[in-house]
Motif scaffolding. Sequence first.
Motif, PDB file in Angstrom:
ATOM      1  N   ALA A  20      63.094 -30.155  40.231  1.00 56.02           N
ATOM      2  CA  ALA A  20      63.829 -29.842  39.005  1.00 56.02           C
ATOM      3  C   ALA A  20      63.575 -28.387  38.616  1.00 56.02           C
ATOM      4  O   ALA A  20      62.431 -27.980  38.418  1.00 56.02           O
ATOM      5  CB  ALA A  20      63.388 -30.765  37.876  1.00 56.02           C
ATOM      6  N   HIS A  21      64.638 -27.615  38.509  1.00 53.85           N
ATOM      7  CA  HIS A  21      64.512 -26.192  38.176  1.00 53.85           C
ATOM      8  C   HIS A  21      64.272 -25.973  36.683  1.00 53.85           C
ATOM      9  O   HIS A  21      64.334 -26.900  35.882  1.00 53.85           O
ATOM     10  CB  HIS A  21      65.745 -25.420  38.658  1.00 53.85           C
ATOM     11  N   CYS A  22      64.042 -24.717  36.325  1.00 49.21           N
ATOM     12  CA  CYS A  22      63.752 -24.356  34.942  1.00 49.21           C
ATOM     13  C   CYS A  22      65.005 -24.407  34.055  1.00 49.21           C
ATOM     14  O   CYS A  22      66.115 -24.602  34.534  1.00 49.21           O
ATOM     15  CB  CYS A  22      63.077 -22.993  34.875  1.00 49.21           C
ATOM     16  N   PHE A  23      64.817 -24.193  32.780  1.00 47.92           N
ATOM     17  CA  PHE A  23      65.815 -24.377  31.722  1.00 47.92           C
ATOM     18  C   PHE A  23      67.185 -23.790  32.032  1.00 47.92           C
ATOM     19  O   PHE A  23      68.178 -24.493  32.009  1.00 47.92           O
ATOM     20  CB  PHE A  23      65.245 -23.805  30.420  1.00 47.92           C
ATOM     21  N   THR A  24      67.267 -22.500  32.308  1.00 47.11           N
ATOM     22  CA  THR A  24      68.571 -21.872  32.561  1.00 47.11           C
ATOM     23  C   THR A  24      68.717 -21.416  34.011  1.00 47.11           C
ATOM     24  O   THR A  24      69.593 -20.616  34.323  1.00 47.11           O
ATOM     25  CB  THR A  24      68.799 -20.666  31.622  1.00 47.11           C
ATOM     26  N   CYS A  25      67.884 -21.929  34.881  1.00 46.83           N
ATOM     27  CA  CYS A  25      67.941 -21.552  36.298  1.00 46.83           C
ATOM     28  C   CYS A  25      68.966 -22.426  37.027  1.00 46.83           C
ATOM     29  O   CYS A  25      69.747 -23.127  36.412  1.00 46.83           O
ATOM     30  CB  CYS A  25      66.569 -21.737  36.943  1.00 46.83           C
ATOM     31  N   SER A  26      68.920 -22.374  38.337  1.00 47.61           N
ATOM     32  CA  SER A  26      69.767 -23.233  39.160  1.00 47.61           C
ATOM     33  C   SER A  26      68.987 -23.613  40.417  1.00 47.61           C
ATOM     34  O   SER A  26      67.874 -23.145  40.628  1.00 47.61           O
ATOM     35  CB  SER A  26      71.060 -22.504  39.551  1.00 47.61           C
ATOM     36  N   LYS A  27      69.610 -24.424  41.242  1.00 51.15           N
ATOM     37  CA  LYS A  27      68.967 -24.848  42.496  1.00 51.15           C
ATOM     38  C   LYS A  27      68.739 -23.671  43.428  1.00 51.15           C
ATOM     39  O   LYS A  27      67.960 -23.763  44.361  1.00 51.15           O
ATOM     40  CB  LYS A  27      69.798 -25.919  43.188  1.00 51.15           C
ATOM     41  N   ASN A  28      69.413 -22.556  43.178  1.00 49.04           N
ATOM     42  CA  ASN A  28      69.304 -21.388  44.042  1.00 49.04           C
ATOM     43  C   ASN A  28      68.354 -20.312  43.512  1.00 49.04           C
ATOM     44  O   ASN A  28      68.276 -19.232  44.084  1.00 49.04           O
ATOM     45  CB  ASN A  28      70.691 -20.795  44.288  1.00 49.04           C
ATOM     46  N   PHE A  29      67.632 -20.603  42.454  1.00 48.44           N
ATOM     47  CA  PHE A  29      66.616 -19.695  41.925  1.00 48.44           C
ATOM     48  C   PHE A  29      65.584 -19.457  43.016  1.00 48.44           C
ATOM     49  O   PHE A  29      65.184 -20.382  43.725  1.00 48.44           O
ATOM     50  CB  PHE A  29      65.995 -20.325  40.678  1.00 48.44           C
ATOM     51  N   SER A  30      65.161 -18.237  43.210  1.00 41.01           N
ATOM     52  CA  SER A  30      64.303 -17.899  44.351  1.00 41.01           C
ATOM     53  C   SER A  30      63.013 -18.717  44.385  1.00 41.01           C
ATOM     54  O   SER A  30      62.592 -19.165  45.461  1.00 41.01           O
ATOM     55  CB  SER A  30      64.000 -16.404  44.381  1.00 41.01           C
ATOM     56  N   ALA A  31      62.377 -18.940  43.253  1.00 43.27           N
ATOM     57  CA  ALA A  31      61.143 -19.741  43.247  1.00 43.27           C
ATOM     58  C   ALA A  31      61.429 -21.170  43.707  1.00 43.27           C
ATOM     59  O   ALA A  31      60.655 -21.752  44.465  1.00 43.27           O
ATOM     60  CB  ALA A  31      60.516 -19.750  41.856  1.00 43.27           C
ATOM     61  N   THR A  32      62.552 -21.709  43.259  1.00 41.21           N
ATOM     62  CA  THR A  32      62.938 -23.070  43.655  1.00 41.21           C
ATOM     63  C   THR A  32      63.142 -23.145  45.162  1.00 41.21           C
ATOM     64  O   THR A  32      62.639 -24.054  45.827  1.00 41.21           O
ATOM     65  CB  THR A  32      64.231 -23.481  42.920  1.00 41.21           C
TER      66      THR A  32
END
Length: 163
Positions: free
Chosen positions: A35-47
């Motif tokens: 599960a990604h962060c609040f305003t992130c997406s599945k493509n956020f680099s940390a994810t």
Amino acid sequence: MNFEKINFKNTAGYELSGRLELPADRHPHSYAVFAHCFTCSKNFSATKNITRAMTSAGFGVLRFDFTGLGDSDGDFADSNFSGNVDDLLAAIDYLKEHYKAPSLLVGHSLGGAAVIYASAKADSIKAVATVGAPSDTKHVRHLFGDQLDAIVENGEATVQLSG
């Protein structure tokens, strides 16, 4: 690493966009949902980095966009924490129906709080991991700015976050 683009519906009927990452050289020993962060997406680099490290260790990992974010249907302005938990439960159900029930939930930031809550509603979950998950809402209070009084008085207000 192998991957599959997947879509599944949540209980509100919105189609959520996901990516199932699988180990390149073997069948997964277990499945997880990230599960990604609040305003992130599945493509956020940390994810992406965390899920790829997990697939290298033999996990199959589903990362997806919550309602109204990234490639998922819905309006982010209408989303809330309960909806994020429902989205997680829909992701768990998808894996259970099409692959194998996940045994691990991983969440980043507010996604971490959501996986803690969702884990109590999913029988297959044996472990939860969080990265930078809030333990209290005090750290976001400043984001409400001059709308805090309206929130306390009316139970809601329009607040602009990150532009």
